[in-house]
Structures are given as structure tokens and as C-alpha cells.
Design an enzyme around this catalytic site. Sequence first.
Site, short mmCIF file in Angstrom:
data_model
loop_
_atom_site.label_atom_id
_atom_site.label_comp_id
_atom_site.label_asym_id
_atom_site.label_seq_id
_atom_site.Cartn_x
_atom_site.Cartn_y
_atom_site.Cartn_z
N ARG A 286 0.81 -1.22 0.00
CA ARG A 286 0.00 0.00 0.00
C ARG A 286 0.84 1.26 0.00
NH1 ARG A 286 -3.13 -3.53 3.39
NH2 ARG A 286 -1.92 -2.70 5.11
N GLU B 245 4.73 -9.81 15.16
CA GLU B 245 4.12 -10.34 16.37
C GLU B 245 4.16 -11.88 16.38
OE1 GLU B 245 -0.03 -9.92 18.92
OE2 GLU B 245 0.16 -8.95 16.97
#
Length: 172
Positions: free
Chosen positions: A58, A95
Site C-alpha cells: 500500500r 508479532e
Amino acid sequence: MSIEHLIRVVPDYPKPGILFRDITPLLADADGFREVIDRLAERYHDQQLTHVVGIEARGFIFATALAYKLGVGFVPLRKPGKLPSATYRHTYQLEYGEDTLEIHQDALSANDRVVIIDDLLATGGTVLAAVDLIAQTQATLVECAFLVQLDDLPGAQRLADASIPSYTLCRF
């Protein structure tokens, strides 16, 4: 114009408890998209940039439009295996796992001045990897810029702790 109202909140995506900030309504709104690019161009028009660096995927949307508006080159930071020539690479922790970004070794040089653009600043891992790649090319990093910053995550603090200048258009 406020661009915040053009960013849709999608609850529980991609998993329960997450409030996903969806930029596709902003991209579909000609005035909103123009406002984003115009505001970024105003900020960087006198910074003697040679390139705008965009983070896959993006970040490419905003970086290419900004590079065009400023009349400078665009350099993509890609996922592994997407660039056909010799690359620098940086692997970083997520994560749940890790990811990697690459840049062509000849994309930038010590004579270049760049801004890194991405759509979202969350934990900061991706942009810190991007900053490392720019350092490997010896180009000068002017700033990192984001459409959205998530204030409840540590990305902005991690950039500040590393003395990396950043700019954000809207915060949630």
C-alpha cells in the site's frame, strides 16, 4: 478537508479484537486521495528529494503518486524474490513470525535524499527495516511519512527513540 472520515473502521478484522483501518474508501474518493498527495507534496516540495521510497504494497500507492507530483524517482521496497537484480535485505520480527524487505543495491546512492512512505505506522518494525535498507544504500533519509498512525501501538515511540523523523497525516 478531513481525510479521517474516509478511512473505514472494520471491527474484528483480520482477527477478533482488531479494529482494521481500511483506506480503500479514501483511495476511491478522488478529492480525498488528491488531498493526501497534495499535503505530502506541500511538506516535501522544498526538501531537495531525489526519490520517494515506497513500502510494499500500500505504500506504493502514495509513494508513486507523490514521486510523480514532486518530479522525482520512485524506489520500491519489496518482499523477498520480487526484485530481479542484486539486493540488500533486512529481516525483522513480527508479532507472530518474521518478514523481510529488499531494495536493489543500485537503487540509491550517497548523493540521494529520500522520504519513505507507507500507509500505516503500527508497531514500527516494517519502517525500521526500511530505514536500515536506506542506510545500506548510504542515501540520506529526510523523513518517514504515513497516512495513518495507530497511537495505541509503539511505532511512533520506536521511531522517536531511534531519532528517526516522522510525519503522519491522521492518527487513531
